[in-house]
Write an enzyme that holds these catalytic residues in place. Structure first.
Site, short mmCIF file in Angstrom:
data_model
loop_
_atom_site.label_atom_id
_atom_site.label_comp_id
_atom_site.label_asym_id
_atom_site.label_seq_id
_atom_site.Cartn_x
_atom_site.Cartn_y
_atom_site.Cartn_z
N ARG A 166 0.83 -1.37 0.21
CA ARG A 166 -0.01 -0.11 0.10
C ARG A 166 0.78 1.29 -0.12
O ARG A 166 0.49 2.21 0.62
CB ARG A 166 -1.04 0.02 1.24
CG ARG A 166 -1.97 -0.96 1.10
CD ARG A 166 -2.94 -1.15 0.02
NE ARG A 166 -3.64 -2.49 -0.07
CZ ARG A 166 -3.40 -3.54 -0.90
NH1 ARG A 166 -2.18 -3.36 -1.67
NH2 ARG A 166 -3.98 -4.60 -0.65
N SER B 77 -11.00 0.25 3.93
CA SER B 77 -10.20 -0.02 5.16
C SER B 77 -9.63 1.21 5.70
O SER B 77 -8.87 1.91 5.09
CB SER B 77 -9.22 -1.24 4.95
OG SER B 77 -9.79 -2.39 4.40
N GLU C 206 -4.65 3.99 6.53
CA GLU C 206 -4.69 4.16 4.96
C GLU C 206 -5.04 5.32 4.37
O GLU C 206 -4.16 6.02 3.46
CB GLU C 206 -5.53 2.88 4.66
CG GLU C 206 -5.03 2.67 3.06
CD GLU C 206 -5.64 1.37 2.58
OE1 GLU C 206 -5.51 0.47 3.29
OE2 GLU C 206 -6.14 1.38 1.66
#
Ligand SMILES: Cc1cc2nc3c(=O)[nH]c(=O)nc-3n(C[C@H](O)[C@H](O)[C@H](O)COP(=O)(O)OP(=O)(O)OC[C@H]3O[C@@H](n4cnc5c(N)ncnc54)[C@H](O)[C@@H]3O)c2cc1C
Length: 317
Positions: free
Chosen positions: A178, A229, A304
């Protein structure tokens, strides 16, 4: 401190030729449906328009921000004094050649995954349920099934702050879980070349994609604004206690409410906007989760989505 004056909108229209909107409510634009107003929103459709915009912004030293579909962004509750450059549906041509795909950065990721399926090309089916643009996906090295889009990339083409075009090979993109080099650069991704593989049986591939979509819609909250998320899976916590959603649930936080924001009752790693949430409500819940998980595991979870402050700066939460 630079304040954007109303002439900027006129200049952008006449010099860069891009449609311009002023004082746009971010509740209408953002995936979480929160935020104040964006001072200026422009949606370039060609690389030439991006270059003209970047040159103008650099010459006048104006604050600016690149956005895709905003599915990984939390906008401040106050008005944001910046030029928002949205790379979206106007920037979404796709060319297939053998087993490679050359796509503009605004292409809708589920549509790209579907085109690959139709062409019998495997490699990006894991992205079929991700509601963002290809540019945003590359910046985040997004994906699912423990994969990232970086695995399929040949090169990424960008336009830097001075309007220069650059090409990054996959190695130069420094993809990690990520993350990518683009999170540290102020460059607009305009085009991406992907290398896929021919699939022997399209039917099997189609069924795999349907299974991914079914499993997502069974697990994730649907039709309630969210940003996917919230916490990145941390290998240390995962080994000890499991995925973030499980750990948050075990802390007894599923369903906890602050204002209009709620830790999703469907999946504890999602925070949903039940109608009147503010960015402050969401930040509060993030803070609560982090504290409780720290008390339980001794680990600090990474968030995130990125926070956008009043001048359009991108900040880690
Ligand atoms: C319901 C839901 C499910 C999700 N599921 C997943 C999942 O399974 N896997 C996953 O990885 N993510 C998931 N996400 C998160 C999100 O969709 C991805 O991170 C997505 O790739 C972000 O794309 P975007 O176009 O919305 O980017 P944005 O959120 O608009 O931007 C993200 C970052 O990229 C930058 N950026 C965007 N476009 C460009 C560009 N053209 N050039 C340069 N910089 C750019 C922005 O400045 C920002 O820093 C989910 C989100 C939601 C709402």
């Amino acid at each position: 401190m630079i304040i954007i004056n109303p002439n900027v909108a006129v200049d952008l229209l006449s010099i860069c030729g891009v449609p311009v909107q002023s004082n746009v409510p971010l509740t209408a634009v953002s995936s979480w449906r929160v935020g104040g107003r964006a001072k200026i929103l422009v949606k370039p459709q060609t690389e030439e328009e991006v270059i003209a915009l970047r040159k103008y912004i650099s010459k006048h030293q104006l604050p600016s921000l690149i956005i895709g579909n905003t599915t990984n962004l939390l906008f401040a509750d106050c008005n944001i004094d910046a030029i928002f450059m949205q790379i979206g549906s106007g920037f979404s041509q796709v060319k297939l050649s053998g087993s490679t795909i050359l796509a503009k950065a605004g292409v809708w990721v589920p549509k790209l995954a579907r085109l690959a399926l139709q062409a019998g090309l495997t490699g990006i089916e894991h992205t079929c349920g991700i509601p963002g643009t290809l540019g945003g996906l590359v910046v985040m090295n997004g994906g699912s099934q423990r994969k990232g889009i970086g695995d399929s990339i040949v090169y990424v083409k960008t336009i830097d702050a001075n309007g220069n075009t650059k090409i990054y090979s996959r190695e130069e993109c420094r993809f990690d879980y990520r993350s990518s080099i683009f999170q540290k650069l102020d460059e607009v991704i305009v085009e991406v070349k992907l290398q896929l593989e021919s699939v022997a049986n399209k039917k099997i591939m189609h069924n795999e994609m349907l299974a991914i979509l079914r499993s997502r819609s069974a697990k994730f909250p649907r039709k309630i604004p969210n940003c996917g998320s919230v916490f990145v899976s941390n290998p240390a916590i995962y080994k000890q206690s499991g995925a973030p959603g499980k750990v948050i649930e075990e802390c007894g936080l599923k369903g906890v409410i602050k204002g209009g924001a709620q830790i999703s009752k469907d999946h504890a790693n999602f925070i949903v906007n039940t109608g009147t949430a503010t960015a402050s409500d969401i930040l509060y819940l993030i803070h609560v989760v982090r504290n409780e998980v720290y008390k339980k595991t001794g680990c600090i979870m990474k968030v995130e989505p990125k926070y956008i402050d009043r001048f359009g700066n991108i900040q880690e939460i």
